[in-house]
Design a protein around this motif. Structure first.
Motif, PDB file in Angstrom:
ATOM      1  N   PRO A   1       0.830  -1.217   0.000  1.00 33.48           N
ATOM      2  CA  PRO A   1       0.000   0.000   0.000  1.00 33.48           C
ATOM      3  C   PRO A   1       0.861   1.262   0.000  1.00 33.48           C
ATOM      4  CG  PRO A   1      -0.741  -1.567   1.670  1.00 33.48           C
ATOM      5  CD  PRO A   1       0.560  -2.089   1.162  1.00 33.48           C
ATOM      6  N   GLY A   2       0.522   2.185  -0.872  1.00 38.48           N
ATOM      7  CA  GLY A   2       1.200   3.476  -0.899  1.00 38.48           C
ATOM      8  C   GLY A   2       2.476   3.516  -1.699  1.00 38.48           C
ATOM      9  N   VAL A   3       2.967   2.360  -2.186  1.00 44.32           N
ATOM     10  CA  VAL A   3       4.204   2.356  -2.969  1.00 44.32           C
ATOM     11  C   VAL A   3       3.934   2.961  -4.342  1.00 44.32           C
ATOM     12  CG1 VAL A   3       5.902   0.893  -4.132  1.00 44.32           C
ATOM     13  CG2 VAL A   3       5.271   0.434  -1.766  1.00 44.32           C
ATOM     14  N   THR A   4       4.724   3.984  -4.689  1.00 49.84           N
ATOM     15  CA  THR A   4       4.526   4.660  -5.985  1.00 49.84           C
ATOM     16  C   THR A   4       5.453   4.144  -7.067  1.00 49.84           C
ATOM     17  OG1 THR A   4       6.066   6.408  -5.290  1.00 49.84           O
ATOM     18  CG2 THR A   4       3.725   6.783  -4.882  1.00 49.84           C
ATOM     19  N   SER A   5       6.632   3.659  -6.682  1.00 49.42           N
ATOM     20  CA  SER A   5       7.555   3.144  -7.698  1.00 49.42           C
ATOM     21  C   SER A   5       8.570   2.208  -7.073  1.00 49.42           C
ATOM     22  CB  SER A   5       8.282   4.290  -8.406  1.00 49.42           C
ATOM     23  OG  SER A   5       9.176   4.940  -7.518  1.00 49.42           O
ATOM     24  N   VAL A   6       8.990   1.220  -7.856  1.00 53.74           N
ATOM     25  CA  VAL A   6      10.069   0.312  -7.474  1.00 53.74           C
ATOM     26  C   VAL A   6      11.029   0.256  -8.659  1.00 53.74           C
ATOM     27  CG1 VAL A   6      10.729  -1.992  -6.715  1.00 53.74           C
ATOM     28  CG2 VAL A   6       8.500  -1.063  -6.050  1.00 53.74           C
ATOM     29  N   GLN A   7      12.245   0.708  -8.443  1.00 51.53           N
ATOM     30  CA  GLN A   7      13.233   0.788  -9.518  1.00 51.53           C
ATOM     31  C   GLN A   7      14.407  -0.144  -9.234  1.00 51.53           C
ATOM     32  OE1 GLN A   7      14.849   4.692 -10.081  1.00 51.53           O
ATOM     33  NE2 GLN A   7      16.384   4.031 -11.573  1.00 51.53           N
ATOM     34  N   PHE A   8      14.741  -0.974 -10.230  1.00 47.76           N
ATOM     35  CA  PHE A   8      15.878  -1.876 -10.089  1.00 47.76           C
ATOM     36  C   PHE A   8      17.138  -1.199 -10.626  1.00 47.76           C
ATOM     37  CE2 PHE A   8      18.657  -5.102 -12.080  1.00 47.76           C
ATOM     38  CZ  PHE A   8      19.010  -5.818 -10.938  1.00 47.76           C
ATOM     39  N   THR A   9      18.218  -1.263  -9.846  1.00 42.76           N
ATOM     40  CA  THR A   9      19.503  -0.711 -10.260  1.00 42.76           C
ATOM     41  C   THR A   9      20.533  -1.838 -10.225  1.00 42.76           C
ATOM     42  OG1 THR A   9      18.954   1.442  -9.292  1.00 42.76           O
ATOM     43  CG2 THR A   9      21.273   1.031  -9.783  1.00 42.76           C
ATOM     44  N   ASP A  10      21.095  -2.169 -11.392  1.00 44.85           N
ATOM     45  CA  ASP A  10      22.057  -3.271 -11.417  1.00 44.85           C
ATOM     46  C   ASP A  10      23.418  -2.823 -10.898  1.00 44.85           C
ATOM     47  OD1 ASP A  10      23.373  -1.918 -13.474  1.00 44.85           O
ATOM     48  OD2 ASP A  10      22.361  -3.045 -15.048  1.00 44.85           O
ATOM     49  N   SER A  11      24.326  -3.762 -10.800  1.00 47.79           N
ATOM     50  CA  SER A  11      25.633  -3.497 -10.205  1.00 47.79           C
ATOM     51  C   SER A  11      26.416  -2.453 -10.997  1.00 47.79           C
ATOM     52  CB  SER A  11      26.437  -4.795 -10.111  1.00 47.79           C
ATOM     53  OG  SER A  11      27.691  -4.574  -9.514  1.00 47.79           O
ATOM     54  N   ALA A  12      26.395  -2.548 -12.322  1.00 52.67           N
ATOM     55  CA  ALA A  12      27.137  -1.599 -13.162  1.00 52.67           C
ATOM     56  C   ALA A  12      26.582  -0.190 -13.014  1.00 52.67           C
ATOM     57  CB  ALA A  12      27.085  -2.047 -14.628  1.00 52.67           C
TER      58      ALA A  12
ATOM     59  N   VAL B   1      12.693   1.938  -3.513  1.00 58.31           N
ATOM     60  CA  VAL B   1      11.249   1.986  -3.283  1.00 58.31           C
ATOM     61  C   VAL B   1      10.852   3.374  -2.807  1.00 58.31           C
ATOM     62  CG1 VAL B   1       9.310   0.913  -2.094  1.00 58.31           C
ATOM     63  CG2 VAL B   1      11.363  -0.443  -2.598  1.00 58.31           C
ATOM     64  N   LYS B   2       9.853   3.954  -3.470  1.00 58.71           N
ATOM     65  CA  LYS B   2       9.279   5.220  -3.031  1.00 58.71           C
ATOM     66  C   LYS B   2       7.803   5.011  -2.731  1.00 58.71           C
ATOM     67  CE  LYS B   2      12.397   8.547  -5.200  1.00 58.71           C
ATOM     68  NZ  LYS B   2      12.494   9.771  -6.018  1.00 58.71           N
ATOM     69  N   THR B   3       7.334   5.731  -1.695  1.00 63.21           N
ATOM     70  CA  THR B   3       5.939   5.599  -1.301  1.00 63.21           C
ATOM     71  C   THR B   3       5.373   6.960  -0.933  1.00 63.21           C
ATOM     72  OG1 THR B   3       4.442   4.573   0.309  1.00 63.21           O
ATOM     73  CG2 THR B   3       6.659   5.079   1.046  1.00 63.21           C
ATOM     74  N   THR B   4       4.057   7.079  -0.998  1.00 65.37           N
ATOM     75  CA  THR B   4       3.399   8.349  -0.656  1.00 65.37           C
ATOM     76  C   THR B   4       3.262   8.531   0.849  1.00 65.37           C
ATOM     77  OG1 THR B   4       1.252   7.248  -0.864  1.00 65.37           O
ATOM     78  CG2 THR B   4       2.080   8.411  -2.806  1.00 65.37           C
ATOM     79  N   ASP B   5       3.434   7.443   1.601  1.00 65.66           N
ATOM     80  CA  ASP B   5       3.249   7.486   3.056  1.00 65.66           C
ATOM     81  C   ASP B   5       4.567   7.158   3.747  1.00 65.66           C
ATOM     82  OD1 ASP B   5       2.427   7.387   5.656  1.00 65.66           O
ATOM     83  OD2 ASP B   5       1.320   5.495   5.463  1.00 65.66           O
TER      84      ASP B   5
END
Length: 301
Positions: A89-100, A132-136
């Motif tokens: 609940p409330g999660v606005t984005s999930v971004q994967f960042t690889d090792s490189a 992970v970013k969320t509104t709450d």
């Protein structure tokens, strides 16, 4: 009431009690500067919270095996972690960042202005991560608790602790400023009360004669009250002007490094103007209330 009489009485009061009047103006000015500093600290806290809560994120750092073997987050456990996070609940984005990408960010962004550090980490293997970013903001502790022990996760990191420390620093400055303002306000209270008492005693016979010939209570007491209000207005205006002068001369140089690096937002002229208006209003109301109370106590007839 004759205006001429009113101004004459005010002038007489200032002339007879010039040192006490100046002391009242200066004490009011200093106490309001402290009050204004506390209000600016409150504004800085609010601005800082709003800025950082917009940037706040939780990072799930993945173990070396996942980082090396799953550069696109298409396999478990990375894939299931991302799916579960997106359902939170409330999660606005999930971004994967690889090792490189993590290494590139560290060398070209984080340590861009520190070439020696950037060179030292050139051969370091950076873990992949999920941002992970969320509104709450209240969700961050839950994310830390629920995902720190999940398979494939070696560490869960949040900027919340840094923001809390920064906000606590401004809260401490605010409390210190308001505490000093309260002490100075007590001094102002005593000076205003003494000024009214001295002024009333110096003109006691004059007031008694005026009351005998039919002058009303307000007719004889209003000059005392206006003396207090004029002194308070002068002190309030000087305090506001001092705060405006302190912004480019003191506040900006002290906070320049933190503002330039984006740690805290800058204070605008509008912020100082709003604080100055409050300072003047508080100074006048406070002095008026103390002056009126002193009049009722010292000038009963």
């Amino acid at each position: 009431m004759r205006i001429g009489f009113l101004f004459t009485e005010i002038y007489t009061g200032f002339r007879r009690n010039v040192t006490m009047t100046l002391a009242t103006v200066l004490t009011t000015m200093v106490s309001l500067i402290m009050f204004g500093g506390g209000m600016l600290a409150v504004q800085m806290t609010q601005h800082t919270e709003s800025v950082f809560l917009g940037r706040l994120e939780v990072r799930l750092f993945l173990d070396p095996e996942v980082s090396a073997n799953d550069p696109d987050c298409t396999l478990d456990p990375c894939k299931s972690l991302m799916a579960d996070l997106n359902r939170q609940p409330g999660v606005t984005s999930v971004q994967f960042t690889d090792s490189a990408a993590a290494k590139k960010e560290a060398t070209e962004v984080t340590f861009k202005d520190q070439p020696e550090t950037a060179k030292m980490i050139q051969n370091t293997d950076f873990p992949a991560s999920l941002r992970v970013k969320t509104t709450d903001p209240g969700q961050y502790p839950k994310l830390l608790q629920n995902y720190s022990s999940r398979p494939g996760v070696i560490q869960v990191h949040s900027d919340q602790e840094f923001v809390d420390r920064l906000v606590s620093m401004f809260d401490g400055l605010r409390n210190a400023a308001f505490g000093l303002a309260a002490l100075m306000a007590l001094g102002s209270l005593l000076l205003i009360a003494n000024m009214v008492q001295v002024a009333a005693l110096s003109r006691k016979e004059e007031v008694e004669i005026m009351r005998m010939v039919g002058a009303t209570r307000w007719y004889t007491q209003l000059p005392f009250l206006l003396e207090v209000l004029i002194g308070a207005i002068a002190g309030s205006v000087f305090a506001a002007l001092t705060l405006f002068a302190a912004r480019p001369l003191i506040i900006n140089p002290v906070l320049n490094a933190a503002v330039g690096s984006g740690v805290i937002p800058s204070l605008s002229n509008g912020d100082v103007a709003v604080t100055g208006i409050w300072m003047i209003a508080v100074g006048v109301v406070f002095a008026g209330a103390i002056g009126y109370g002193s009049l009722r106590y010292y000038v009963r007839d």
